[in-house]
Design an enzyme around this catalytic site. Structure first.
Site, PDB file in Angstrom:
ATOM      1  CB  ALA A 157       0.684 -14.414  33.338  1.00  0.00           C
ATOM      2  CD  GLU A 167      -2.901  -8.446  36.079  1.00  0.00           C
ATOM      3  OE1 GLU A 167      -2.110  -9.664  35.668  1.00  0.00           O
ATOM      4  OE2 GLU A 167      -3.844  -8.049  36.128  1.00  0.00           O
ATOM      5  N   GLY A 210       1.157 -10.131  35.497  1.00  0.00           N
ATOM      6  CA  GLY A 210       1.018 -10.699  35.726  1.00  0.00           C
ATOM      7  C   GLY A 210       1.113 -10.654  37.599  1.00  0.00           C
ATOM      8  CD  GLU A 230      -0.944  -7.587  31.694  1.00  0.00           C
ATOM      9  OE1 GLU A 230      -0.768  -6.555  31.500  1.00  0.00           O
ATOM     10  OE2 GLU A 230      -1.062  -8.609  32.297  1.00  0.00           O
TER      11      GLU A 230
HETATM   12  C1  HXC Z   1       8.208 -15.977  30.121  1.00  0.00           C
HETATM   13  C2  HXC Z   1       9.533 -14.611  30.296  1.00  0.00           C
HETATM   14  C3  HXC Z   1       8.586 -13.519  30.592  1.00  0.00           C
HETATM   15  C4  HXC Z   1       7.415 -13.756  30.507  1.00  0.00           C
HETATM   16  C5  HXC Z   1      10.847 -12.954  31.039  1.00  0.00           C
HETATM   17  N1  HXC Z   1      11.109 -14.619  30.068  1.00  0.00           N
HETATM   18  N2  HXC Z   1       9.565 -13.067  31.161  1.00  0.00           N
HETATM   19  N3  HXC Z   1       9.391 -15.517  30.163  1.00  0.00           N
HETATM   20  N4  HXC Z   1       6.760 -14.986  30.161  1.00  0.00           N
HETATM   21  N5  HXC Z   1       6.379 -12.819  31.147  1.00  0.00           N
HETATM   22  C6  HXC Z   1      11.671 -14.767  29.958  1.00  0.00           C
HETATM   23  C7  HXC Z   1      12.813 -14.263  28.392  1.00  0.00           C
HETATM   24  O1  HXC Z   1      12.630 -15.296  27.508  1.00  0.00           O
HETATM   25  C8  HXC Z   1      13.930 -15.173  29.140  1.00  0.00           C
HETATM   26  O2  HXC Z   1      14.193 -16.197  28.274  1.00  0.00           O
HETATM   27  C9  HXC Z   1      14.571 -14.718  30.079  1.00  0.00           C
HETATM   28  O3  HXC Z   1      12.882 -14.591  30.358  1.00  0.00           O
HETATM   29  C10 HXC Z   1      14.729 -13.151  30.292  1.00  0.00           C
HETATM   30  O4  HXC Z   1      14.141 -11.982  29.605  1.00  0.00           O
HETATM   31  P1  HXC Z   1      14.830 -11.078  28.763  1.00  0.00           P
HETATM   32  O5  HXC Z   1      13.694 -10.861  28.292  1.00  0.00           O
HETATM   33  O6  HXC Z   1      15.629 -11.832  28.159  1.00  0.00           O
HETATM   34  O7  HXC Z   1      15.224 -10.211  29.719  1.00  0.00           O
HETATM   35  P2  HXC Z   1      15.393  -8.091  29.067  1.00  0.00           P
HETATM   36  O8  HXC Z   1      16.012  -8.587  27.668  1.00  0.00           O
HETATM   37  O9  HXC Z   1      16.537  -7.980  30.620  1.00  0.00           O
HETATM   38  O10 HXC Z   1      13.875  -8.154  29.477  1.00  0.00           O
HETATM   39  C11 HXC Z   1      13.016  -7.840  30.404  1.00  0.00           C
HETATM   40  C12 HXC Z   1      11.422  -7.914  30.307  1.00  0.00           C
HETATM   41  C13 HXC Z   1      10.993  -8.989  29.187  1.00  0.00           C
HETATM   42  C14 HXC Z   1      11.095  -6.148  29.791  1.00  0.00           C
HETATM   43  C15 HXC Z   1      11.255  -7.875  31.487  1.00  0.00           C
HETATM   44  O11 HXC Z   1      12.120 -10.069  29.242  1.00  0.00           O
HETATM   45  C16 HXC Z   1       9.989  -8.734  28.599  1.00  0.00           C
HETATM   46  O12 HXC Z   1       9.736  -7.437  28.176  1.00  0.00           O
HETATM   47  N6  HXC Z   1       8.854  -9.584  29.420  1.00  0.00           N
HETATM   48  C17 HXC Z   1       7.754  -9.941  28.887  1.00  0.00           C
HETATM   49  C18 HXC Z   1       6.863  -8.582  30.280  1.00  0.00           C
HETATM   50  C19 HXC Z   1       5.503  -8.539  29.435  1.00  0.00           C
HETATM   51  O13 HXC Z   1       4.995  -8.657  28.943  1.00  0.00           O
HETATM   52  N7  HXC Z   1       4.750  -9.384  30.712  1.00  0.00           N
HETATM   53  C20 HXC Z   1       2.984  -9.501  30.770  1.00  0.00           C
HETATM   54  C21 HXC Z   1       2.855 -10.689  30.113  1.00  0.00           C
HETATM   55  S1  HXC Z   1       1.725 -11.726  30.146  1.00  0.00           S
HETATM   56  P3  HXC Z   1      14.877 -17.097  27.876  1.00  0.00           P
HETATM   57  O14 HXC Z   1      14.534 -18.347  27.421  1.00  0.00           O
HETATM   58  O15 HXC Z   1      14.990 -16.365  25.571  1.00  0.00           O
HETATM   59  O16 HXC Z   1      16.366 -16.885  28.176  1.00  0.00           O
HETATM   60  C22 HXC Z   1       0.573 -10.930  31.660  1.00  0.00           C
HETATM   61  C23 HXC Z   1      -0.908 -11.644  31.289  1.00  0.00           C
HETATM   62  C24 HXC Z   1      -1.519 -11.385  33.042  1.00  0.00           C
HETATM   63  O17 HXC Z   1       1.001 -10.719  32.647  1.00  0.00           O
HETATM   64  C25 HXC Z   1      -2.980 -11.752  32.635  1.00  0.00           C
HETATM   65  C26 HXC Z   1      -3.432 -12.418  34.061  1.00  0.00           C
HETATM   66  C27 HXC Z   1      -1.796 -13.083  35.110  1.00  0.00           C
END
Ligand code: HXC
Length: 258
Positions: free
Chosen positions: A65, A112, A109, A132
């Site tokens: 998400a 999911e 998400g 998360e």
């Molecule tokens: C918003 C995101 C994002 C996310 C990545 N980006 N994941 N933006 N929400 N979930 C954005 C980053 O901010 C960045 O933008 C760009 O995408 C590239 O990401 P990087 O981090 O620079 O890439 P990398 O170093 O290759 O790392 C990849 C990654 C990392 C390991 C996947 O991005 C990451 O850990 N993302 C979050 C994963 C996460 O925690 N997901 C769960 C979310 S909570 P900029 O602008 O900085 O370039 C969730 C709750 C669900 O899903 C509940 C119900 C829906």
């Protein structure tokens, strides 16, 4: 129809939806979820479409998400608006089969969403996880439930409690994905599989899907009875007669979806 965050196209009898927010690794923001729901509605209503493929990019199916969108929300907002509602569940509620073709990250998400599909075909670079907990929350779109049913309590619990990411090999071994294919063949493989399904009798395919899904919702005895009644129902269809006649006559069946 033109969308901003997804691409939707017809590939013969298959509806292909590509999550297309590359700068954010396909983070599932609300407008993307709205567009996905709209595209699914179009394919559900299109009688030419017999199966749907949902995919992302080579780097990310979806990295979760949208954390930036969520970060400003508070309890009363998410509670009152029932954040993660029917729009997110649309994939799970789709009556036509939906195949997830996952390359790269399927996190939070994104994982999911892939699990809401009927099955997942993974590229060899796929990575699955529910991270998360590392950002102070828990899965909210079915992750604790669907991952547990898919891989069992030990792995699901570890992944939800630590945020550990599973690679494609482990995902296949654990039953989360049906198979792994080389990244370059992912889409082709998923489309071929979808096309096979789309050529079958659509009402029978839907009955098979409903019956398998029933296994997650009910007791064995009730599930077996549900299946038996659905099996009986196929005998009301011309397609069932055509399928069996074609076998006996050593020819390909020609299903009419009735
Ligand atoms: C918003 C995101 C994002 C996310 C990545 N980006 N994941 N933006 N929400 N979930 C954005 C980053 O901010 C960045 O933008 C760009 O995408 C590239 O990401 P990087 O981090 O620079 O890439 P990398 O170093 O290759 O790392 C990849 C990654 C990392 C390991 C996947 O991005 C990451 O850990 N993302 C979050 C994963 C996460 O925690 N997901 C769960 C979310 S909570 P900029 O602008 O900085 O370039 C969730 C709750 C669900 O899903 C509940 C119900 C829906």
């Amino acid at each position: 129809m033109a969308y901003e965050h997804i691409l939707a196209e017809k590939k013969g009898r298959v509806g292909l939806i590509t999550l297309n927010r590359p700068k954010a690794l396909n983070a599932l923001c609300t407008p993307l979820i709205d567009e996905l729901g709209a595209a699914l509605d179009v394919f559900e209503a299109d009688s030419e479409i017999g199966c749907i493929v949902l995919t992302g990019s080579e780097k990310a199916f979806a990295a979760g998400a949208d954390i930036k969108e969520m970060s400003e929300r508070d309890f009363i907002d998410v509670y009152s608006n029932d954040f993660i509602t029917d729009d997110w569940e649309k994939v799970a509620k789709c009556r036509k089969p939906v195949i997830a073709a996952v390359a790269g990250y399927a996190l939070g998400g994104g994982c999911e969403m892939a699990m809401m599909c009927d099955f997942i075909i993974a590229a060899d670079n796929a990575k699955f996880g529910q991270p998360e907990i590392t950002i102070g929350t828990i899965p909210g779109a079915g992750g604790t439930q669907r991952l547990t049913r898919a891989v069992g309590k030990a792995k699901a619990m570890e992944m939800c409690l630590t945020g550990r990411i599973m690679d494609a090999e482990e995902a296949e071994r654990s039953g989360l994905v049906t198979r792994i294919v080389p990244l370059d063949n992912l889409l082709e493989n998923a489309l071929e599989t979808a096309d096979k399904i789309a050529k079958l009798s659509q009402p029978v395919v839907m009955m098979a899907k409903e019956s398998v899904n029933k296994a997650f919702e009910t007791t064995l005895a009730e599930g077996v009875m549900f299946e038996r009644r659905a099996f009986h129902t196929t005998f009301a269809l011309e397609d069932r007669k055509e399928g069996m006649s074609a076998f006996a006559e050593k020819r390909q069946p020609n299903f009419q979806n009735k």
